[in-house]
Design an enzyme around this catalytic site. Structure first.
Site, short mmCIF file in Angstrom:
data_model
loop_
_atom_site.label_atom_id
_atom_site.label_comp_id
_atom_site.label_asym_id
_atom_site.label_seq_id
_atom_site.Cartn_x
_atom_site.Cartn_y
_atom_site.Cartn_z
CB CYS A 1 -1.90 -2.16 7.36
SG CYS A 1 -3.55 -2.42 6.68
CB CYS B 1 -10.28 -9.49 19.80
SG CYS B 1 -11.08 -8.54 21.11
CG ASP C 1 -16.34 -13.15 20.18
OD1 ASP C 1 -15.20 -12.72 20.45
OD2 ASP C 1 -16.90 -12.98 19.08
CG ASP D 1 -23.02 -4.34 32.48
OD1 ASP D 1 -22.03 -4.89 31.94
OD2 ASP D 1 -22.96 -3.23 33.03
CB CYS E 1 -2.27 4.69 6.63
SG CYS E 1 -3.87 4.03 7.13
CG PHE F 1 -19.20 -11.07 25.85
CD1 PHE F 1 -19.21 -9.83 26.47
CD2 PHE F 1 -18.66 -12.15 26.53
CE1 PHE F 1 -18.69 -9.67 27.74
CE2 PHE F 1 -18.13 -12.01 27.80
CZ PHE F 1 -18.14 -10.76 28.42
CB CYS G 1 -0.91 0.01 1.22
SG CYS G 1 -1.93 1.51 1.35
#
Length: 444
Positions: free
Chosen positions: A94, A400, A374, A354, A91, A307, A85
């Site tokens: 990435c 994540c 998740d 919650d 940027c 979640f 890129c």
């Protein structure tokens, strides 16, 4: 976990930013930062690869570690490649285009293994093949930032590395092909509008049934701007929405049908403009299929999906015959999940709780056969004692953030649980994001 450095607004780095060192990189951490352990404190270097010697500008100093940015590669690694890129140097989207997708995943897996060993004491993990899709053209949803402070120099693009400044872009190779095609004329149009200062940001989505464009506006746009936007949407077959207040939308062009996507080919889920959706379609579908296989719920078993969002895992589990209880903290998403179940002819027990609130956790079901969770990057530390007491046959943890997963998994391992299998998922190629899936069980 090491955080990617972001300079405070309006604050200069001063002497810290002026510090330069020549360093050798020993390894990569799980976000792709180079690690120099020969310097004390340890230095984490953006843009460095193992075996390289670099000139590094120090951007942040902490008592336990420093953070820096590679400014010159003195001896390049054989794994170093040219970024694809043209905006990669500026940027912030990435961070790791200087190494191939496969090589980066191998380094990330090694780093996650070391992290888990430190946190849990586990020295051998049953690593499964990573889930990966295309390195380019994978991102179906993105948010573009706008800087219209100078009318003659309107910037539309993404945030710069380590800054909130907007980098103007002309292309974005990681977007899906339909979004890449519409991007140049969209950028040109935005810069021609009279009311650019009334635009907050732009969201683009390549859904299964439509291309969607959503503009967040802070004040009403001039009528001529609305006309030009409507004409652009008609010319490019776009559904155009204006977000006039948080989660309040005005349809400008297109029909009232929401955007849809398929977690598995047999199901179609609708999402609102601000609903969470996994941006990598091929990896998401592979992830859902792997979750079904690893969790191995048999028809009739009670599965608790925590979640759950709009039903990305819940509905495929229900379709496979499980009795699913989906729990989500955002009421609008719970309603969306329930509507998705109805639209697909299913009955799923969706509940709004919650999951960070202790009183809410006490209202979770007490008898379940299997659990899938998740969570967001903060993980689910408060849930671990509760999951242990539920005594499910298996826990599938989709993470994540390897750092919070390692912390949470350590609590279960201490109570006798074991990690049966684990694998990375390359949801965001070339970035600092590392996602994983792990299955845990407790010997009977």
């Amino acid at each position: 976990m090491v955080q990617i450095y972001k300079a405070p607004k309006g604050k200069k780095q001063g002497a810290v930013g002026a510090t330069k060192l020549t360093l050798s990189i020993d390894e990569l951490e799980h976000g792709g930062l180079g690690v120099c352990r020969s310097h004390q404190p340890v230095v984490f270097v953006e843009g460095g690869l193992p075996g390289e010697q670099l000139d590094v500008r120090i951007s942040e100093k902490k008592s336990r570690y420093w953070q820096g940015i590679a400014v010159k590669v003195l001896s390049p690694s054989a794994q170093r490649i040219a970024p694809f890129c043209p905006h990669s140097r500026e940027c912030g989207g990435c961070q790791n285009q200087h190494i191939s997708q496969v090589d980066l995943l191998a380094h990330k897996q090694n780093a996650v293994g070391q992290l888990l060993q430190r946190q849990t004491g586990i020295t051998s993990l049953n690593w499964q093949s990573p889930i990966l899709g295309p390195a380019q053209g994978y991102r179906r949803k993105a948010r573009l930032a706008i800087d219209a402070q100078k009318k003659a120099e309107v910037k539309v693009g993404f945030r710069a590395k380590g800054s909130d400044q907007v980098v103007s872009i002309s292309q974005c190779p990681i977007l899906t092909e339909p979004l890449q095609a519409v991007l140049p004329p969209l950028l040109h149009l935005i810069k021609q509008l009279r009311g650019t200062k009334q635009l907050g940001h732009i969201s683009v989505l390549d859904a299964d049934n439509q291309l969607q464009l959503c503009l967040r506006i802070t004040r009403a746009l001039p009528a001529e701007d609305i006309a030009r936007l409507r004409q652009f949407a008609e010319d490019n077959t776009l559904r155009l929405l204006l977000e006039t207040a948080p989660n309040r939308f005005e349809l400008v062009c297109g029909d009232n049908q929401d955007a849809c996507y398929s977690p598995v080919p047999e199901l179609s889920l609708s999402v609102g403009p601000n609903d969470f959706i996994q941006v990598n379609q091929s990896v998401n579908q592979a992830m859902v299929n792997q979750a079904l296989a690893w969790l191995a719920a048999v028809p009739g078993e009670r599965v608790l999906d925590l979640f759950c969002g709009v039903g990305n895992f819940s509905l495929p589990l229900a379709r496979a015959g499980a009795s699913v209880i989906g729990v989500e903290g955002v009421e609008a998403m719970v309603k969306r999940a329930s509507d998705n179940a109805s639209a697909n002819g299913m009955q799923v027990d969706f509940r709004c709780l919650d999951l960070s609130d202790f009183d809410a956790l006490s209202r979770l079901p007490t008898e379940v056969d299997r659990v899938l969770l998740d969570p967001a990057r903060a993980g689910a530390q408060a849930l671990m004692p509760i999951l242990h007491k539920l005594k499910p046959k298996g826990i599938l943890y989709v993470s994540c953030n390897p750092a919070t997963f390692a912390r949470d998994a350590a609590m279960l391992v201490e109570k006798g649980w074991q990690i049966d299998k684990i694998g990375l998922m390359d949801m965001f190629p070339q970035t600092a994001h590392t996602e994983l899936m792990a299955h845990l069980s407790r010997p009977q």
